[in-house]
Motif scaffolding. Structure first.
Motif, mmCIF file in Angstrom:
data_model
loop_
_atom_site.group_PDB
_atom_site.id
_atom_site.type_symbol
_atom_site.label_atom_id
_atom_site.label_comp_id
_atom_site.label_asym_id
_atom_site.label_seq_id
_atom_site.Cartn_x
_atom_site.Cartn_y
_atom_site.Cartn_z
ATOM 1 N N VAL A 1 54.599 19.220 25.470
ATOM 2 C CA VAL A 1 55.672 19.736 26.322
ATOM 3 C C VAL A 1 56.993 19.709 25.561
ATOM 4 O O VAL A 1 57.772 20.669 25.601
ATOM 5 C CB VAL A 1 55.767 18.932 27.636
ATOM 6 C CG1 VAL A 1 56.948 19.402 28.470
ATOM 7 C CG2 VAL A 1 54.475 19.041 28.425
ATOM 8 N N LYS A 2 57.225 18.629 24.841
ATOM 9 C CA LYS A 2 58.457 18.512 24.064
ATOM 10 C C LYS A 2 58.548 19.646 23.041
ATOM 11 O O LYS A 2 59.604 20.269 22.888
ATOM 12 C CB LYS A 2 58.510 17.157 23.357
ATOM 13 C CG LYS A 2 59.783 16.930 22.583
ATOM 14 C CD LYS A 2 59.837 15.537 22.008
ATOM 15 C CE LYS A 2 61.178 15.313 21.356
ATOM 16 N NZ LYS A 2 61.463 13.898 21.142
ATOM 17 N N GLU A 3 57.440 19.930 22.359
ATOM 18 C CA GLU A 3 57.422 21.007 21.365
ATOM 19 C C GLU A 3 57.694 22.362 22.022
ATOM 20 O O GLU A 3 58.468 23.166 21.505
ATOM 21 C CB GLU A 3 56.071 21.030 20.653
ATOM 22 C CG GLU A 3 56.007 22.077 19.553
ATOM 23 C CD GLU A 3 54.675 22.060 18.829
ATOM 24 O OE1 GLU A 3 54.255 23.155 18.407
ATOM 25 O OE2 GLU A 3 54.069 20.983 18.684
ATOM 26 N N MET A 4 57.089 22.609 23.178
ATOM 27 C CA MET A 4 57.337 23.859 23.903
ATOM 28 C C MET A 4 58.812 24.019 24.246
ATOM 29 O O MET A 4 59.391 25.086 24.067
ATOM 30 C CB MET A 4 56.547 23.869 25.219
ATOM 31 C CG MET A 4 55.198 24.459 25.152
ATOM 32 S SD MET A 4 54.533 24.566 26.834
ATOM 33 C CE MET A 4 53.204 23.387 26.680
ATOM 34 N N LEU A 5 59.388 22.937 24.755
ATOM 35 C CA LEU A 5 60.796 22.997 25.152
ATOM 36 C C LEU A 5 61.712 23.169 23.946
ATOM 37 O O LEU A 5 62.734 23.852 24.044
ATOM 38 C CB LEU A 5 61.167 21.764 25.972
ATOM 39 C CG LEU A 5 60.567 21.751 27.382
ATOM 40 C CD1 LEU A 5 60.759 20.390 28.038
ATOM 41 C CD2 LEU A 5 61.180 22.859 28.231
ATOM 42 N N LEU B 1 69.891 26.966 27.829
ATOM 43 C CA LEU B 1 68.873 25.999 28.231
ATOM 44 C C LEU B 1 69.309 24.591 27.853
ATOM 45 O O LEU B 1 69.547 24.289 26.689
ATOM 46 C CB LEU B 1 67.533 26.324 27.560
ATOM 47 C CG LEU B 1 66.350 25.450 27.937
ATOM 48 C CD1 LEU B 1 66.052 25.547 29.433
ATOM 49 C CD2 LEU B 1 65.128 25.840 27.128
ATOM 50 N N ILE B 2 69.428 23.748 28.867
ATOM 51 C CA ILE B 2 69.778 22.343 28.664
ATOM 52 C C ILE B 2 68.540 21.524 29.007
ATOM 53 O O ILE B 2 68.015 21.616 30.118
ATOM 54 C CB ILE B 2 70.957 21.929 29.554
ATOM 55 C CG1 ILE B 2 72.182 22.776 29.206
ATOM 56 C CG2 ILE B 2 71.245 20.439 29.409
ATOM 57 C CD1 ILE B 2 73.290 22.694 30.219
ATOM 58 N N VAL B 3 68.050 20.749 28.051
ATOM 59 C CA VAL B 3 66.833 19.958 28.239
ATOM 60 C C VAL B 3 67.172 18.474 28.145
ATOM 61 O O VAL B 3 67.847 18.046 27.213
ATOM 62 C CB VAL B 3 65.767 20.322 27.180
ATOM 63 C CG1 VAL B 3 64.525 19.452 27.361
ATOM 64 C CG2 VAL B 3 65.411 21.796 27.249
ATOM 65 N N PHE C 1 66.413 30.392 23.905
ATOM 66 C CA PHE C 1 67.458 30.536 24.916
ATOM 67 C C PHE C 1 68.820 30.003 24.478
ATOM 68 O O PHE C 1 69.824 30.293 25.122
ATOM 69 C CB PHE C 1 67.037 29.854 26.218
ATOM 70 C CG PHE C 1 65.934 30.562 26.938
ATOM 71 C CD1 PHE C 1 66.176 31.731 27.634
ATOM 72 C CD2 PHE C 1 64.643 30.071 26.916
ATOM 73 C CE1 PHE C 1 65.163 32.398 28.302
ATOM 74 C CE2 PHE C 1 63.617 30.721 27.576
ATOM 75 C CZ PHE C 1 63.874 31.891 28.276
ATOM 76 N N GLY C 2 68.867 29.225 23.421
ATOM 77 C CA GLY C 2 70.140 28.700 22.917
ATOM 78 C C GLY C 2 70.856 27.852 23.954
ATOM 79 O O GLY C 2 70.265 27.009 24.619
ATOM 80 N N GLU D 1 73.269 28.841 32.934
ATOM 81 C CA GLU D 1 72.500 27.792 32.268
ATOM 82 C C GLU D 1 71.342 27.344 33.150
ATOM 83 O O GLU D 1 71.426 27.411 34.369
ATOM 84 C CB GLU D 1 73.370 26.563 31.988
ATOM 85 C CG GLU D 1 74.504 26.796 31.045
ATOM 86 C CD GLU D 1 75.390 25.566 30.906
ATOM 87 O OE1 GLU D 1 75.454 24.745 31.848
ATOM 88 O OE2 GLU D 1 76.018 25.428 29.854
ATOM 89 N N VAL D 2 70.292 26.864 32.506
ATOM 90 C CA VAL D 2 69.163 26.279 33.214
ATOM 91 C C VAL D 2 69.001 24.854 32.708
ATOM 92 O O VAL D 2 69.009 24.606 31.499
ATOM 93 C CB VAL D 2 67.867 27.088 32.975
ATOM 94 C CG1 VAL D 2 66.681 26.399 33.623
ATOM 95 C CG2 VAL D 2 68.019 28.503 33.511
#
Length: 87
Positions: A20-24, A35-37, A31-32, A3-4
């Motif tokens: 940035v929010k849209e990109m993430l 990816l933890i944002v 990445f499903g 995980e990232v």
């Protein structure tokens, strides 16, 4: 690495933060579960922002390391995430 963890530092009224929010959000789709944002409001979490030395937003940290100040290029952000996954 399985995980990232990405911290998106933002504040109300930040003009670049929605990009940035849209990109993430798009990268999260790619990445499903890998990816933890987390969205971090620097006006609320001042100590955390201070820890990273953040003076302006948007800013992005990847696995605890500040990688981008300002709106990053989407491909560079993706590359930073992939590099962490390959560790």
């Amino acid at each position: 690495m399985e995980e990232v963890y990405v911290e998106e530092f933002m504040s109300p009224g930040c003009t670049g933060c929605p990009a940035v929010k849209e990109m993430l959000e798009e990268l999260s789709g790619e990445f499903g579960d890998q990816l933890i944002v987390e969205e971090v409001d620097i006006t609320v979490e001042t100590t955390r922002a201070f820890h990273y030395g953040i003076m302006s937003v948007p800013a992005v940290a990847v696995n605890g390391i500040l990688k981008f100040m300002g709106v990053p290029d989407k491909e560079e952000l993706k590359k930073a995430i992939l590099q962490e996954l390959e560790r």
